[in-house]
Design a protein around this motif. Structure first.
Motif, PDB file in Angstrom:
ATOM      1  N   MET A  47       0.822  -1.202   0.000  1.00  0.00           N
ATOM      2  CA  MET A  47       0.000   0.000   0.000  1.00  0.00           C
ATOM      3  C   MET A  47       0.861   1.259   0.000  1.00  0.00           C
ATOM      4  O   MET A  47       0.539   2.256  -0.668  1.00  0.00           O
ATOM      5  CB  MET A  47      -0.951   0.001   1.204  1.00  0.00           C
ATOM      6  N   GLN A  48       1.965   1.233   0.739  1.00  0.00           N
ATOM      7  CA  GLN A  48       2.884   2.370   0.710  1.00  0.00           C
ATOM      8  C   GLN A  48       3.441   2.570  -0.693  1.00  0.00           C
ATOM      9  O   GLN A  48       3.560   3.690  -1.177  1.00  0.00           O
ATOM     10  CB  GLN A  48       4.025   2.147   1.706  1.00  0.00           C
ATOM     11  N   LEU A  49       3.783   1.458  -1.360  1.00  0.00           N
ATOM     12  CA  LEU A  49       4.305   1.548  -2.725  1.00  0.00           C
ATOM     13  C   LEU A  49       3.241   2.104  -3.670  1.00  0.00           C
ATOM     14  O   LEU A  49       3.526   2.978  -4.504  1.00  0.00           O
ATOM     15  CB  LEU A  49       4.764   0.169  -3.200  1.00  0.00           C
ATOM     16  N   THR A  50       2.014   1.607  -3.564  1.00  0.00           N
ATOM     17  CA  THR A  50       0.947   2.046  -4.467  1.00  0.00           C
ATOM     18  C   THR A  50       0.698   3.540  -4.350  1.00  0.00           C
ATOM     19  O   THR A  50       0.628   4.264  -5.353  1.00  0.00           O
ATOM     20  CB  THR A  50      -0.353   1.284  -4.168  1.00  0.00           C
ATOM     21  N   TYR A  51       0.582   4.030  -3.129  1.00  0.00           N
ATOM     22  CA  TYR A  51       0.242   5.443  -2.963  1.00  0.00           C
ATOM     23  C   TYR A  51       1.452   6.347  -3.128  1.00  0.00           C
ATOM     24  O   TYR A  51       1.290   7.546  -3.444  1.00  0.00           O
ATOM     25  CB  TYR A  51      -0.503   5.652  -1.648  1.00  0.00           C
ATOM     26  N   ALA A  52       2.657   5.812  -2.992  1.00  0.00           N
ATOM     27  CA  ALA A  52       3.845   6.581  -3.378  1.00  0.00           C
ATOM     28  C   ALA A  52       3.857   6.771  -4.890  1.00  0.00           C
ATOM     29  O   ALA A  52       4.168   7.856  -5.401  1.00  0.00           O
ATOM     30  CB  ALA A  52       5.112   5.866  -2.918  1.00  0.00           C
ATOM     31  N   LEU A  53       3.490   5.714  -5.632  1.00  0.00           N
ATOM     32  CA  LEU A  53       3.394   5.811  -7.082  1.00  0.00           C
ATOM     33  C   LEU A  53       2.322   6.830  -7.482  1.00  0.00           C
ATOM     34  O   LEU A  53       2.544   7.672  -8.365  1.00  0.00           O
ATOM     35  CB  LEU A  53       3.068   4.437  -7.675  1.00  0.00           C
ATOM     36  N   LEU A  54       1.161   6.758  -6.845  1.00  0.00           N
ATOM     37  CA  LEU A  54       0.081   7.687  -7.172  1.00  0.00           C
ATOM     38  C   LEU A  54       0.457   9.132  -6.832  1.00  0.00           C
ATOM     39  O   LEU A  54       0.157  10.061  -7.589  1.00  0.00           O
ATOM     40  CB  LEU A  54      -1.189   7.289  -6.419  1.00  0.00           C
ATOM     41  N   LEU A  55       1.138   9.316  -5.703  1.00  0.00           N
ATOM     42  CA  LEU A  55       1.578  10.666  -5.332  1.00  0.00           C
ATOM     43  C   LEU A  55       2.606  11.177  -6.339  1.00  0.00           C
ATOM     44  O   LEU A  55       2.585  12.350  -6.732  1.00  0.00           O
ATOM     45  CB  LEU A  55       2.163  10.649  -3.918  1.00  0.00           C
ATOM     46  N   HIS A  56       3.507  10.295  -6.768  1.00  0.00           N
ATOM     47  CA  HIS A  56       4.486  10.689  -7.792  1.00  0.00           C
ATOM     48  C   HIS A  56       3.770  11.104  -9.073  1.00  0.00           C
ATOM     49  O   HIS A  56       4.140  12.106  -9.705  1.00  0.00           O
ATOM     50  CB  HIS A  56       5.442   9.522  -8.063  1.00  0.00           C
ATOM     51  N   TYR A  57       2.768  10.364  -9.459  1.00  0.00           N
ATOM     52  CA  TYR A  57       2.017  10.689 -10.680  1.00  0.00           C
ATOM     53  C   TYR A  57       1.368  12.068 -10.560  1.00  0.00           C
ATOM     54  O   TYR A  57       1.469  12.891 -11.467  1.00  0.00           O
ATOM     55  CB  TYR A  57       0.948   9.624 -10.920  1.00  0.00           C
TER      56      TYR A  57
END
Length: 812
Positions: A323-333
């Motif tokens: 979940m940390q990885l997923t939302y780090a990706l979304l925040l980066h986007y």
């Protein structure tokens, strides 16, 4: 040891990038001394085009090692050239019938949202309830996610949602946006808690919901919520908002989930305005503060994404969190393009790192369970004990994750998700088979044992205990279904266009349309402009329908103009019928596809009927595409012709049926281009079969003169003068070349020049320009030149007769 293990993993997958991320993430991420936002704003005020960043050493190393090409990128168009990223593992097109079946499943689920979501609406409070038992308080999260669901699929809700109930007959089943606006804005019904952790969870959704509803920018409740969000994000990324706090303490980091939603709400506040056009963030200092925290959040997201990838490839399951990885990706986007689209000047935006994104998606989907769900990961907020209620113990629901991924990266980079479609369909199966229902008893008859009341259906997160449906879970399922449907349609569009050699959609470009020369046609006995007719009936309605936002549609305050979707363009050869069609697609920003006789004959003459079915099945699946049927008269021949065989008559009947089915869908604009309108069966041209039948003639006189003048300017002789004998003065005088050319064009237009088609007019114009350059433009030289061009003109003899008689056949 950890670094060595990561090197082995990196080498085995051929990704030195991952090794770099692993080594970097193994080092300490010690934050630098915070620079307060007020200090940073003073730097901006002094004129710095790019204020100094406070970056962890790890982020600088990783960025320099893996994305040197970023310096060559600029802007926020994240959809550009997305297909290049997947060249090594791109999966070929979906099998069409299977994709159709999945699309039908998604649609069957999607259309249930009105019945499901309306069950949670509480007309007394003017908001949505959290669940069946929560009927006494306004639920921020549930109300705002209910709004997201409505605004995502407005077309499903137009009969169930109104802006103001007072303008309609009393109806307890209608959802009132004005009541929802009042409930969320009223400080007595919803409190922005002083508890920062609780505020970090609820307030970003409150901001998004109020802005969706167009709450006035001056609303104290909204402004307080925006300020709280800025404070929360600033604190999380280590940027205190005052000089007094500068250098004091460490950052108070949120989970990636909370940081993502709070940052997303700030970006929304920068981009959106209220119904009066007022910006939600009006103070210049606040705007600079938001820019600064977005800058830091962008670095934070990239660091965390790399760190989580490193943990995964190191096999460190204790530290890795999907979940940390997923939302780090979304925040980066979100942050990779947000600043570039919001800040004017030379400050570059952080580009979207497609290499890291595709690797992150690989890892995210590798963690999906067999039942289609994801493991719970860490709590949404790890300091949840200090929060009221069970928010701190809540975990990210699978469909929250999917709705976020598909609603952001999935929309601009659909190819990234092609290889994960089977897994997405597994999640869809879970949603189809895990609907929860609950009867809310309004009364109970003890003697008979019967009860009565309302009945609600929806979903409940697998992370919660047993119970009835919950709206925030239900809304996330519907958001995921809607966005998965969009993804499947995008990929299907891409496959069909690739099969038939079509052009994908692009950014709308009006220039090709503007360069087209106009022609005159006759409508209802009156002369009309072809371009103006197409603008009024096709381009403007389709362009404006995409710009009418959800609030306007639901408020019923603006009528969306009715567009024409099916046209026949007829006229002699060389009148730019194909160019008109491509220009329409470019101006709309739609895909473009040509279907001609060769496509129908691709499987052989004996299989034309089955091939026709094959082609039209795919055309009906397309969306936002301009389809040109070029020279298909052989499949629409006049069935009254006695020389026509039975097979040809059957093909005409089949073609008419297919065209009519395509027209009814109103998802694409399709045009039939022909040089021989009279060869068509009478049923093709009768009223009701096509929305418009328009003659495409040769360029009008005014446009020809404009083209000549532009050529003269391009060659630098627009002010040239020609010698001419003045009979009154009995002497040679100088006259402006353009004035003389206009006189000559006007004199010869009716009988000759009007019959030069587009290509022939270009050649003729070039020759006129050469005469002017040589100072030889005169009556005799012009007439000789025109006579030479008329000898090879296309529109002569019977073609000219048909062209002139065709003016009476147009209708709109």
């Amino acid at each position: 040891t950890q670094a060595t293990t990561m090197l082995v993993n990196a080498a085995s997958c051929g990704r030195i990038l991952i090794f770099t991320a692993a080594v970097v993430s193994a080092s300490a991420f010690a934050p630098s001394t915070p620079l307060s936002l007020s200090s940073r704003n003073r730097v901006l005020a002094r004129g710095s085009s790019h204020p100094a960043r406070i970056l962890p050493v790890s982020a600088r190393r990783l960025r320099d090692a893996t994305t040197s090409e970023k310096n060559q990128q600029h802007g926020s168009n994240r959809a550009t050239n997305f297909h290049m990223v997947l060249s090594s593992n791109h999966v070929s097109g979906m099998e069409f019938q299977a994709s159709q079946q999945v699309a039908n499943r998604i649609e069957s689920l999607r259309v249930q949202q009105v019945d499901f979501v309306k069950g949670f609406y509480n007309p007394e409070l003017g908001c949505f309830n959290h669940d069946g038992s929560d009927t006494k308080r306004v639920s921020i999260l549930s109300t705002c996610l209910g709004l997201l669901t409505i605004f995502e699929d407005v077309s499903l809700w137009t009969n169930d949602v109104v802006d103001d109930l007072s303008s309609f007959a009393a109806d307890g089943n209608m959802i009132s946006l004005s009541e929802m606006r009042r409930s969320l804005s009223d400080p007595e019904t919803v409190h922005t808690s002083d508890n920062t952790r609780l505020g970090a969870f609820r307030i970003p959704f409150l901001v998004l919901g109020m802005e969706m509803l167009g709450v006035e920018a001056t609303c104290p409740k909204l402004q307080h919520a925006i300020q709280t969000t800025i404070d929360v994000v600033a604190s999380s990324v280590g940027l205190p908002r005052s000089d007094e706090e500068e250098g004091e303490g460490d950052a108070d980091p949120l989970s990636m989930y909370l940081l993502y939603w709070n940052t997303k709400s700030l970006i929304s506040s920068l981009q959106q305005s209220d119904l009066h056009g007022s910006s939600y963030i009006q103070n210049d200092t606040d705007i600079l503060d938001v820019f600064a925290v977005l800058d830091r959040a962008a670095n934070n997201a990239e660091d965390n994404m790399c760190r989580q990838l490193a943990y995964h490839y190191a096999g460190d399951s204790a530290e890795f969190d999907v979940m940390q990885l997923t939302y780090a990706l979304l925040l980066h986007y979100e942050t990779s393009g947000a600043r570039g689209s919001l800040i004017c000047g030379d400050q570059p935006s952080v580009p979207f790192n497609t290499k890291l994104a595709t690797k992150a998606l690989d890892v995210i989907f590798s963690q999906q369970l067999e039942n289609g769900l994801w493991p719970q990961g860490s709590p949404i907020d790890r300091d949840g004990e200090s929060m009221r209620g069970d928010i701190g113990n809540s975990f990210v629901f699978t469909f929250d994750l999917l709705a976020s991924l598909l609603g952001t990266i999935g929309r601009t980079h659909p190819e990234f998700f092609r290889r994960f479609l089977p897994q997405l369909y597994t999640a869809l199966t879970w949603a189809e088979t895990n609907v929860v229902d609950q009867t809310l008893s309004a009364y109970c008859d003890i003697q008979t044992g019967t009860t009565g009341g309302s009945y609600i259906k929806g979903w409940r997160s697998n992370h919660l205990g047993d119970g009835g449906p919950v709206l925030w879970c239900t809304a996330q399922v519907f958001l995921s279904a809607s966005r998965l449907g969009d993804l499947v349609r995008q990929l299907r569009n891409s496959d069909i266009l690739a099969e038939f050699g079509g052009s994908p959609a692009a950014v709308p470009d009006h220039r090709p349309w503007d360069r087209l020369l106009d022609s005159t046609l006759e409508l209802a006995g009156e002369p009309a402009s072809l371009k103006e007719t197409l603008n009024l009936k096709v381009l403007e309605p389709l362009s404006s329908s995409g710009k009418v936002d959800a609030m306007v549609k639901l408020s019923r305050k603006a009528a969306v103009p009715v567009a024409k979707y099916s046209l026949i363009l007829y006229g002699p050869p060389g009148t730019a019928k194909t160019t008109i069609c491509t220009s329409i697609a470019q101006k709309l920003g739609w895909s473009f596809l040509t279907v001609d006789t060769a496509d129908f004959l691709a499987s052989g003459l004996q299989n034309v009927a089955s091939r026709m079915t094959y082609i039209f099945d795919r055309l009906r699946a397309l969306e936002k595409t301009v389809i040109l049927f070029d020279e298909i008269e052989e499949f629409c021949l006049d069935r009254a012709d006695p020389s026509l065989g039975m097979e040809s008559r059957m093909l005409t009947t089949a073609m008419l049926t297919q065209l009519n089915d395509l027209r009814r869908q109103q998802k694409c604009v399709f045009l039939v281009a022909t040089n021989r309108l009279r060869a068509f069966d009478a049923a093709v041209t009768r009223p009701g079969r096509f929305d418009m039948i328009l003659q495409v003639g040769t360029p009008g006189l005014a446009d020809r003169l404009v083209r000549l003048e532009s050529r003269l300017k391009a060659t630098g002789i627009s002010g040239a003068a020609m010698p001419r004998f003045d009979s009154d003065k009995e002497m040679v005088t100088e006259v402006p070349a353009m004035e003389l050319a206009r006189e000559l064009f006007e004199r010869s237009f009716e009988d000759h020049i009007q019959f030069l088609n587009f290509a022939e007019n270009e050649a003729f114009t070039d020759d006129v320009v050469r005469l002017i350059q040589q100072r030889k433009l005169a009556d005799d030289s012009f007439n000789k030149l025109l006579a030479r061009h008329m000898e090879t003109a296309t529109i002569q003899g019977p073609v000219r007769e048909e062209y002139l008689s065709g003016f009476k056949l147009s209708r709109s």
